[in-house]
Design a protein around this motif. Structure first.
Motif, PDB file in Angstrom:
ATOM      1  N   LYS A  47     -18.393  15.100  31.190  1.00 20.00           N
ATOM      2  CA  LYS A  47     -19.814  15.215  31.484  1.00 20.00           C
ATOM      3  C   LYS A  47     -20.030  15.395  32.968  1.00 20.00           C
ATOM      4  O   LYS A  47     -19.658  14.560  33.769  1.00 20.00           O
ATOM      5  CB  LYS A  47     -20.568  13.953  31.009  1.00 20.00           C
ATOM      6  N   CYS A 391     -20.773  28.828  19.741  1.00 21.91           N
ATOM      7  CA  CYS A 391     -21.567  28.149  20.769  1.00 21.91           C
ATOM      8  C   CYS A 391     -20.759  28.008  22.059  1.00 21.91           C
ATOM      9  O   CYS A 391     -19.573  27.639  22.030  1.00 21.91           O
ATOM     10  CB  CYS A 391     -21.980  26.770  20.263  1.00 21.91           C
ATOM     11  N   ASP A 400     -22.295  20.499  30.475  1.00 20.32           N
ATOM     12  CA  ASP A 400     -22.455  20.428  29.022  1.00 20.32           C
ATOM     13  C   ASP A 400     -23.826  20.971  28.615  1.00 20.32           C
ATOM     14  O   ASP A 400     -24.836  20.741  29.294  1.00 20.32           O
ATOM     15  CB  ASP A 400     -22.329  18.974  28.544  1.00 20.32           C
ATOM     16  N   ARG A 401     -23.857  21.677  27.488  1.00 20.03           N
ATOM     17  CA  ARG A 401     -25.113  22.204  26.977  1.00 20.03           C
ATOM     18  C   ARG A 401     -25.181  22.005  25.464  1.00 20.03           C
ATOM     19  O   ARG A 401     -24.154  21.864  24.787  1.00 20.03           O
ATOM     20  CB  ARG A 401     -25.260  23.693  27.305  1.00 20.03           C
ATOM     21  N   GLN A 402     -26.396  21.984  24.965  1.00 22.98           N
ATOM     22  CA  GLN A 402     -26.614  21.853  23.535  1.00 22.98           C
ATOM     23  C   GLN A 402     -26.515  23.227  22.868  1.00 22.98           C
ATOM     24  O   GLN A 402     -26.963  24.238  23.423  1.00 22.98           O
ATOM     25  CB  GLN A 402     -27.990  21.243  23.255  1.00 22.98           C
ATOM     26  N   CYS A 403     -25.932  23.258  21.685  1.00 20.32           N
ATOM     27  CA  CYS A 403     -25.809  24.517  20.953  1.00 20.32           C
ATOM     28  C   CYS A 403     -27.175  24.928  20.391  1.00 20.32           C
ATOM     29  O   CYS A 403     -27.993  24.074  19.988  1.00 20.32           O
ATOM     30  CB  CYS A 403     -24.808  24.377  19.810  1.00 20.32           C
ATOM     31  N   SER A 405     -29.805  26.949  17.694  1.00 19.42           N
ATOM     32  CA  SER A 405     -29.906  26.885  16.225  1.00 19.42           C
ATOM     33  C   SER A 405     -29.168  28.023  15.546  1.00 19.42           C
ATOM     34  O   SER A 405     -28.768  27.914  14.381  1.00 19.42           O
ATOM     35  CB  SER A 405     -31.380  26.902  15.813  1.00 19.42           C
ATOM     36  N   SER A 409     -20.925  25.491  16.225  1.00 15.75           N
ATOM     37  CA  SER A 409     -20.119  24.722  17.161  1.00 15.75           C
ATOM     38  C   SER A 409     -18.633  24.851  16.841  1.00 15.75           C
ATOM     39  O   SER A 409     -18.254  25.358  15.775  1.00 15.75           O
ATOM     40  CB  SER A 409     -20.521  23.241  17.126  1.00 15.75           C
TER      41      SER A 409
END
Length: 558
Positions: A47, A391, A400-403, A405, A409
């Motif tokens: 992170k 992703c 870090d990033r969120q995938c 929709s 992943s």
């Protein structure tokens, strides 16, 4: 001193340098493959590692801390017996001089005993010096001498038992500690090799003949060379040091067993010979005991040094666990202070993962979802709903990033993409609806598995950077291994002390008791007719020699 140094290497040099392999610099020509892992920051699961660590302070920003400063405040032999105040530092010869001073009592006693008893033996055998025990109390003194002889022989025997038990327990605990240290080293070696293996496999990843960029492959090669060199060096040093330490421990064990056995036999046979009055035979045991007692005093000094060195090391580890980021003597071996190297390792691993995603998504966008014409080289009759891309786990700053929709992943990509796989004819064309053939699906899955492996095998490597791994190892040693080692060393020292004092006093009593007056004892045991003959012969001998000597019970020379 060699034994002490190797044992401290067991607890520190082997563990720290082998489990940490700190700080290689991938940028310069002088990088050391043994110095590459430890960094200051705790990256957790990667992170926000790069930017946060980049501004971390270097060694000059740390607060200096002397480890075990109060305990190591001892006279320094090399500095005119001034007190050493540098704290625990196995790289400083003045520290070793101060530790060596703790065993001086044993060495001084050995020298005093060797010289004084040697002079006494010379005076006794060469100069005719004797100890006279006169008067009617000689029988009473002989009984007291016998009682004391038995007591001191028992003390020496108890010392031999303590020495045997203590050395056996110490040997077992030392090897147990060594095994723990080697396991920590093996864990690190395996972690390095896992990362090296999966970085190498990343070079072979391709989907539809699309590979990683050549500059990334070159970076992987450079990193792998350093990782491989570090792992191989670490493994070789572990094997070499553990073999040396085992050899030293086995030698110490053999020496202590030999001393315990010889001293036990010496004390028991010496007691028997002195009771039987074998004056000449006892002389051999007196000389042997003289030398062995000097040896036990020396061993006492050596084990006092060893005990203090281990106690110093354990205290230093305990204090370091409480202040892992302070600048200490351990910093030379355990420099958890290289954020630049940390960033390089972290950056390279993340960059490889990002490049693999680029390769995969280039295939997904351009070929699988591209609806190419039949003349296109990668046409295989793909059709149906578009296939979701992979992703990106990191953004452009490698944070870090969120995938999204519409993305899949790394964890579920292979399962999702299986729904977009078509059945193929012998010519390789899809005969059912689907976006990828089984062949391309396998290439995609291989790429995803490589990313997954890097994500799961690199963090254990990076966990060494924040010193948590070494901190846990030190904490386990101080809690689980140091107390038994110190306890069994005290038992060994107690056994050596009992043996030394017991046999020392036995040597003196052997000489006294072996030369006690025995004529009265023999006379009392003779039959009554022989007593008169011996008495008549005794007085006739006295009259013929005109000697005014006293009766046999009046004096004794030893």
């Amino acid at each position: 001193m060699k034994t002490v140094s190797l044992f401290v290497l067991l607890l520190v040099v082997v563990l720290v340098s082998l489990s940490s392999i700190s700080a290689f610099s991938p940028d310069g020509p002088t990088r050391d493959p043994l110095k590459f892992i430890l960094g200051e920051q705790n990256f957790g699961r990667w992170k926000n590692g790069i930017d946060e660590a980049a501004g971390a302070p270097g060694p000059s920003g740390f607060e200096p801390l002397l480890l075990a400063a109060k305990r190591t405040n001892r006279p320094d032999i090399l500095n005119g017996f001034k007190h050493y105040r540098g704290g625990w530092d196995i790289t400083d010869r003045h520290y070793w001089a101060s530790v060596g001073f703790t065993g001086s009592a044993g060495f001084i006693l050995a020298a005093v005993w060797f010289v004084s008893f040697g002079l006494a033996l010379v005076a006794h055998y060469c100069c005719g010096w004797r100890i006279n025990v006169e008067g009617k109390g000689s029988v009473h003194s002989t009984r007291i001498c016998l009682i004391l002889l038995i007591v001191f022989t028992c003390a020496a025997a108890i010392g031999c038992i303590l020495l045997s038990v203590g050395q056996d327990k110490f040997h077992g605990e030392a090897l147990h500690t060594l095994k723990y240290v080697v396991n920590q080293s093996d864990y690190t070696v395996q972690t390095l090799r896992n990362v090296t293996e999966y970085l190498s496999l990343a070079k072979t990843i391709n989907v539809a003949q699309v590979f990683l960029p050549s500059d990334v492959m070159n970076d992987i090669d450079r990193l792998n060379r350093d990782l491989s060199t570090a792992a191989n060096t670490l493994n070789e040093k572990t094997i070499e040091n553990s073999a040396k330490i085992k050899h030293v421990f086995n030698t110490v064990r053999s020496t202590l067993i030999t001393v315990a056995a010889l001293m036990l036999l010496l004390s028991l046979i010496g007691l028997l010979l002195s009771i039987l009055g074998h004056k000449h035979a006892i002389h051999i045991f007196i000389i042997s005991g003289w030398l062995l007692v000097a040896m036990t005093f020396i061993l006492c000094g050596v084990f006092v040094i060893l005990n203090n060195a281990i106690a110093d090391t354990c205290m230093a580890m305990e204090e370091w666990v409480d202040h892992p980021h302070a600048e200490t003597a351990l910093t030379n071996i355990l420099p958890c202070v290289d954020p630049r190297t940390t960033n390089q390792t972290l950056y390279q691993s993340k960059q490889v993962i990002t490049d693999i995603v680029n390769v995969v998504n280039q295939f997904v966008y351009n070929i699988a979802n591209g609806n190419p014409s039949q003349n296109y080289p990668y046409y295989y009759n793909q059709s149906g709903p578009v296939m979701p891309p992979l992703c990106y786990p990191y953004d452009s700053q490698l944070q870090d990033r969120q995938c999204g929709s519409q993305e899949v992943s790394v964890a579920n990509a292979s399962e999702v993409w299986q729904n977009y796989t078509c059945k193929v004819s012998p010519s390789g064309l899809c005969t059912t609806v689907g976006r990828v053939t089984p062949y391309y699906y396998k290439e995609l899955v291989a790429a995803v598995q490589e990313m997954y492996a890097l994500e799961h095998y690199a963090p254990p490597l990076l966990s060494l950077q924040d010193c948590n791994f070494v901190r846990d190892a030190f904490n386990n040693i101080t809690l689980d291994y140091c107390p038994p080692l110190e306890h069994y060393l005290r038992i060994v020292n107690a056994g050596l002390g009992l043996i030394s004092v017991g046999v020392l006093l036995c040597l003196v009593l052997w000489m006294l008791y072996a030369n006690r007056p025995q004529r009265e004892e023999v006379f009392v045991k003779l039959p009554l007719p022989l007593k008169g003959i011996i008495r008549s012969h005794k007085y006739n001998t006295k009259d013929s020699s005109n000697n005014n000597a006293s009766s046999p019970n009046s004096s004794t020379q030893v």
